[in-house]
Design an enzyme around this catalytic site. Structure first.
Site, PDB file in Angstrom:
ATOM      1  N   GLU A 122       0.845  -1.193   0.000  1.00  9.03           N
ATOM      2  CA  GLU A 122       0.000   0.000   0.000  1.00  9.03           C
ATOM      3  C   GLU A 122       0.880   1.243   0.000  1.00  9.03           C
ATOM      4  OE1 GLU A 122      -1.352   0.290   4.509  1.00  9.03           O
ATOM      5  OE2 GLU A 122      -1.715  -1.713   3.715  1.00  9.03           O
ATOM      6  N   LYS A 124       2.769   4.563   1.191  1.00 11.43           N
ATOM      7  CA  LYS A 124       3.188   5.172   2.457  1.00 11.43           C
ATOM      8  C   LYS A 124       2.783   6.627   2.378  1.00 11.43           C
ATOM      9  CE  LYS A 124       6.968   5.383   5.741  1.00 11.43           C
ATOM     10  NZ  LYS A 124       6.778   6.753   6.186  1.00 11.43           N
ATOM     11  N   ASP A 126       2.286  10.344   3.200  1.00 11.17           N
ATOM     12  CA  ASP A 126       3.116  11.329   3.875  1.00 11.17           C
ATOM     13  C   ASP A 126       2.236  12.415   4.480  1.00 11.17           C
ATOM     14  OD1 ASP A 126       5.338  12.536   4.808  1.00 11.17           O
ATOM     15  OD2 ASP A 126       5.911  13.458   2.907  1.00 11.17           O
ATOM     16  N   TYR A 232      -5.169   2.909   7.442  1.00 12.66           N
ATOM     17  CA  TYR A 232      -4.503   1.685   6.997  1.00 12.66           C
ATOM     18  C   TYR A 232      -4.159   0.736   8.140  1.00 12.66           C
ATOM     19  CZ  TYR A 232      -0.873   4.922   8.386  1.00 12.66           C
ATOM     20  OH  TYR A 232      -0.140   5.836   9.091  1.00 12.66           O
ATOM     21  N   LYS A 320      11.048   3.127   0.363  1.00  7.23           N
ATOM     22  CA  LYS A 320      10.944   4.547   0.009  1.00  7.23           C
ATOM     23  C   LYS A 320      11.370   4.766  -1.436  1.00  7.23           C
ATOM     24  CE  LYS A 320      10.892   6.580   4.425  1.00  7.23           C
ATOM     25  NZ  LYS A 320      11.159   7.825   5.134  1.00  7.23           N
ATOM     26  N   CYS A 418      22.620  11.337 -40.838  1.00  8.60           N
ATOM     27  CA  CYS A 418      21.926  10.401 -39.955  1.00  8.60           C
ATOM     28  C   CYS A 418      22.883   9.270 -39.578  1.00  8.60           C
ATOM     29  CB  CYS A 418      20.711   9.823 -40.672  1.00  8.60           C
ATOM     30  SG  CYS A 418      20.003   8.400 -39.818  1.00  8.60           S
ATOM     31  N   CYS A 421      21.629   5.884 -41.435  1.00  7.03           N
ATOM     32  CA  CYS A 421      21.616   5.652 -42.884  1.00  7.03           C
ATOM     33  C   CYS A 421      22.537   6.592 -43.647  1.00  7.03           C
ATOM     34  CB  CYS A 421      20.191   5.791 -43.414  1.00  7.03           C
ATOM     35  SG  CYS A 421      19.600   7.497 -43.379  1.00  7.03           S
ATOM     36  N   CYS A 436      16.128  12.801 -39.522  1.00  7.36           N
ATOM     37  CA  CYS A 436      16.678  12.185 -40.719  1.00  7.36           C
ATOM     38  C   CYS A 436      15.611  12.305 -41.798  1.00  7.36           C
ATOM     39  CB  CYS A 436      16.994  10.718 -40.439  1.00  7.36           C
ATOM     40  SG  CYS A 436      17.144   9.725 -41.937  1.00  7.36           S
ATOM     41  N   CYS A 441      15.217   5.167 -44.366  1.00  2.00           N
ATOM     42  CA  CYS A 441      16.225   4.960 -43.316  1.00  2.00           C
ATOM     43  C   CYS A 441      15.885   3.698 -42.530  1.00  2.00           C
ATOM     44  CB  CYS A 441      16.225   6.177 -42.399  1.00  2.00           C
ATOM     45  SG  CYS A 441      17.226   5.963 -40.926  1.00  2.00           S
TER      46      CYS A 441
HETATM   47  P1  AMP Z   1       8.516   6.601   9.718  1.00  2.00           P
HETATM   48  O1  AMP Z   1       7.833   7.766  10.379  1.00  2.00           O
HETATM   49  O2  AMP Z   1       9.332   6.963   8.533  1.00  2.00           O
HETATM   50  O3  AMP Z   1       9.187   5.692  10.694  1.00  2.00           O
HETATM   51  O4  AMP Z   1       7.350   5.724   9.088  1.00  2.00           O
HETATM   52  C1  AMP Z   1       6.383   5.154   9.910  1.00  2.00           C
HETATM   53  C2  AMP Z   1       5.118   5.908   9.758  1.00  2.00           C
HETATM   54  O5  AMP Z   1       4.644   5.893   8.430  1.00  2.00           O
HETATM   55  C3  AMP Z   1       4.007   5.269  10.510  1.00  2.00           C
HETATM   56  O6  AMP Z   1       4.046   5.583  11.862  1.00  2.00           O
HETATM   57  C4  AMP Z   1       2.809   5.863   9.864  1.00  2.00           C
HETATM   58  O7  AMP Z   1       2.498   7.087  10.479  1.00  2.00           O
HETATM   59  C5  AMP Z   1       3.277   6.194   8.470  1.00  2.00           C
HETATM   60  N1  AMP Z   1       2.566   5.488   7.409  1.00  2.00           N
HETATM   61  C6  AMP Z   1       2.143   6.063   6.278  1.00  2.00           C
HETATM   62  N2  AMP Z   1       1.499   5.181   5.482  1.00  2.00           N
HETATM   63  C7  AMP Z   1       1.498   4.000   6.147  1.00  2.00           C
HETATM   64  C8  AMP Z   1       0.981   2.720   5.844  1.00  2.00           C
HETATM   65  N3  AMP Z   1       0.328   2.453   4.693  1.00  2.00           N
HETATM   66  N4  AMP Z   1       1.154   1.747   6.752  1.00  2.00           N
HETATM   67  C9  AMP Z   1       1.820   1.995   7.916  1.00  2.00           C
HETATM   68  N5  AMP Z   1       2.326   3.197   8.245  1.00  2.00           N
HETATM   69  C10 AMP Z   1       2.181   4.199   7.378  1.00  2.00           C
HETATM   70 ZN    ZN Z   2      18.429   7.853 -41.362  1.00  2.00          ZN
END
Ligand code: AMP
Ligand code: ZN
Length: 714
Positions: A122, A124, A126, A232, A320, A418, A421, A436, A441
């Site tokens: 899934e 990650k 941010d 999640y 990542k 070219c 050719c 070209c 060619c």
């Molecule tokens: P980090 O802060 O880099 O250690 O990454 C861990 C954090 O990523 C977790 O504590 C979550 O807050 C976050 N996170 C984001 N997406 C997910 C996901 N799909 N599953 C688990 N953690 C996630």
């Molecule tokens: Zn050519």
């Protein structure tokens, strides 16, 4: 409706109406945020909300903590109360390298004693992590992650997030869900634009804006920020249990929590890697920022077996995505000639490690880009591998330029000729490109054939680069001759190119192909002939292809796959497309004046018309249009995929399964190969399934297949 005259004027009637309105509002919220399928307009939603507000104002005894009216924000707080997490919120181990992903899998397999582990992959997300506690279906507490053991009580702020259900249909004593609060891309842009107008400092990125918002002590301010959320994971659970991550995600979605739009169950790590790459490519489909993918063992029983370290679980790993860069030396610039004759400069690099692989070539885009960045042969350059798979040269470390390095000049570099050719090249003022000019060619012919047979065009299986090169070029043949007079001797023959345009493909015989096969010497004669016959059969089969494939395959400038589908759907036959004047063409949705012009221009060319007549005489169909594929949802899981069915499905005949797939824009093929996207395996699947596993091709079982069919509509 005249207010005050209705049932809601009586206390019992008011209570009933308020309950009704709350249920309605929650339902529409869920439709909007969790299912992305709203049934009413924002205006209608607001009208319902206003009615509830008025009702609650008139009957203060009806106000409830879980009322949607609370989303506008309550009283300002003095500060945030600290709350202890019943289940700690852990961090994740992470890596940028595929090698380490495989090592993670090896550790997991060893610990579990299993040969293949099922994972969920899934995004990650941010954002800012939050944990929500529902008690008997009512949102009771929302907390930040804090130090993982304790966080801040931000319930009042989280209540304002419309994507967060205030009430769910679960009577479990405790159900904690975890995810990320975030600001969507558009919402973030709007917020910053407003702040700019108001003269307030701008937020650096959506994450900061989200974190800043959730730390506001005045929930009314938070309510004005269009935060969203995606979930999640779970925390403490009482009276409810899940067996797998996949089941949990589905169940959260069913309860009305937004979950990621893109996630997959995968068998084995290679499957995971394929999906991780797909996720990265499709990042734009998600509304939030993502900094990688998270892979988790699917089974919760296995989670308990694997356990956690003090900091992070052993059953999960974040992969990542690096927008990683590396420095290396640009040894040379070569020129590649494409099917339209455009000369594309390619960087030949001193091999360097980048994001887990060794890179020795990168794209330089075109001459103007090289000049803009002032890239010179001999330079130390910075290369980057971002979203796309192809690495690119992004800048030059100018302080490390060797003396005498000269600015790049494509014409001079190519000696005005070219490289394929030797024909003249000319600058195309519109395309910032050198071309070209020689239509014969060999590099262009190769490019046109490659395009014609490619998957998104005629999709003829078995055409690799090498065989195309062999068919489009001359072949040196060494043969042993023995005419009885002078004894055996080796003679060299030169065979002329077998194909000079795409229509020539249809005149190929197995023998002609066999003579030119690049692996001819290595393979046994019988095997060689068998492969050539197979290729010939694939070419023959392509005669019955749908029209859009042919239209796309012809390589009309500005006509990509999507437009080819449109043209085919609107006009119905190649002859109709050829006969259409610019006005008719320009009336088709998405066909502007420029495209209409390039279509007309293409068919005006005698050469192109001749190829088309050859195709007609060969028996290539010019008028097959399948309505279903044209209306398939291009975002569906199966769209544009090559799918192999194997084994027995319980709920479908083979034909029915094929039909379902076709309706969703998939292509059902018979054999598993490198170009297969997906294998659907029923009971007693045999060698095809094994081959798919060996090649790392994703496999779906029948349950998943059905779920995906449902999700991708028809
Ligand atoms: P980090 O802060 O880099 O250690 O990454 C861990 C954090 O990523 C977790 O504590 C979550 O807050 C976050 N996170 C984001 N997406 C997910 C996901 N799909 N599953 C688990 N953690 C996630
Ligand atoms: Zn050519």
């Amino acid at each position: 409706m005249i207010r005050g005259m209705t049932a809601s004027s009586s206390p019992a009637g008011a209570r009933e109406r308020a309950a009704q309105l709350r249920a309605e509002l929650e339902r529409h919220n869920r439709l909007y945020y969790a299912e992305a399928a709203p049934e009413i307009s924002d205006r209608e939603f607001d009208a319902l909300l206003r009615e509830l507000q008025e009702l609650e104002a008139a009957h203060p005894e009806l106000a409830a903590a879980d009322s949607p009216t609370r989303r506008v924000g309550g009283e300002p707080l003095e500060g945030f109360r600290t709350v202890k997490h019943a289940v700690p919120m852990l961090s994740l181990d992470n890596t940028y390298s595929l090698e380490e992903m495989r090592e993670f899998d090896a550790r997991v397999r060893k610990a579990l004693g299993e040969e293949t582990v099922e994972y969920v992959l899934e995004p990650k997300v941010d954002g800012v992590s939050v944990s929500l506690r529902y008690e008997r279906g009512v949102l009771a507490l929302a907390a930040t992650r804090g130090n993982g053991k304790e966080g801040d009580d931000i319930t009042a702020n989280v209540r304002t997030i419309r994507a967060v259900p205030l009430r769910i249909s679960s009577d479990a004593p405790v159900l904690e869900v975890r995810g990320e609060a975030y600001l969507g891309r558009a919402a973030f842009a709007r917020l910053n634009a407003e702040r700019e107008r108001a003269g307030e400092p701008l937020f650096a990125n959506p994450r900061n804006a989200t974190a800043g918002s959730l730390k506001q002590l005045d929930p009314k301010v938070v309510a004005a920020r269009p935060l969203s959320a995606v979930f999640y994971a779970t925390g403490e659970l009482n009276g409810v249990a899940f067996e797998t991550q996949a089941e949990m995600l589905r169940e959260l979605a069913r309860l009305g929590f937004p979950v990621a739009k893109l996630w997959w169950t995968c068998r084995g790590i290679e499957d995971v890697i394929v999906r991780a790459e797909e996720l990265q490519r499709r990042e734009g489909e998600l509304d939030y920022e993502m900094d990688g993918a998270v892979v988790k063992v699917n089974s919760f029983r296995r989670w308990r077996q694997l356990g956690t370290t003090a900091k992070a679980p052993r059953y999960a790993m974040a992969y990542k995505y690096s927008h990683e860069q590396a420095q290396t030396v640009l040894k040379a610039i070569t020129l590649q000639v494409g099917r339209t004759g455009v000369l594309t400069p390619v960087a030949e690099l001193e091999p360097v490690e980048l994001a887990g692989s060794t890179i020795s070539r990168a794209t330089l885009h075109n001459e103007d880009e090289i000049r803009r960045k002032d890239i010179r042969v001999g330079d130390t350059v910075v290369i980057e591998k971002a979203g796309e798979v192809i690495p690119a040269v992004v800048s030059v470390a100018a302080d490390r330029r060797p003396p005498g390095a000269k600015p790049f000049d494509l014409h001079a570099h190519a000696g005005g000729k070219c490289p394929a050719c030797g024909g003249d090249i000319s600058r195309d003022p519109e395309a910032a490109a050198w071309r070209c000019e020689n239509l014969d060619c060999p590099a262009q012919i190769r490019g046109r054939i490659e395009h014609f047979v490619s998957r998104k065009a005629m999709d003829i299986e078995g055409f690799g680069e090498a065989i195309i090169e062999a068919l489009a070029g001359e072949t040196r043949l060494r043969e042993t001759v023995d005419d009885g007079l002078f004894g055996a001797r080796t003679e060299e023959k030169i065979l002329p190119p077998a194909v000079r345009d795409v229509a020539d493909l249809y005149a190929l015989t197995p023998e002609a192909i066999e003579l030119r096969r690049p692996n001819r010497a290595a393979d046994a004669k019988k095997q060689s002939m068998k492969l050539a016959t197979k290729l010939c059969a694939a070419i023959e089969a392509s005669k019955g292809n749908e029209l859009w494939r042919l239209l796309h395959g012809l390589g009309i400038p500005n006509v990509g796959e999507g437009l080819a589908r449109k043209l085919a759907g609107e006009l119905g036959s190649l002859d109709a497309v050829m006969a259409a004047d610019e006005e008719t063409l320009a009336r088709i949705p998405d066909v502007g004046g420029i495209v209409a012009g390039s279509i007309r221009e293409f068919f005006r060319h005698g050469r192109n018309r001749a190829v088309i007549e050859k195709l007609r005489r060969a028996g290539v169909r010019f008028d097959r249009v399948e309505r279903a594929a044209e209306t398939a949802n291009p975002d569906g899981v199966f769209f544009g995929k090559r799918v192999v069915l194997t084994g027995t499905l319980a709920a479908f005949t083979r034909e029915a399964a094929q039909e379902e797939l076709r309706r969703r824009g998939a292509r059902v093929v018979g054999t598993v190969g490198k170009t297969t996207d997906l294998v659907v395996a029923g009971e007693a699947a045999g060698s095809k399934l094994e081959k798919a596993r060996a090649l790392g091709i994703p496999v779906m079982d029948e349950a998943e297949f059905r779920r995906n069919l449902d999700e991708s509509g028809s």
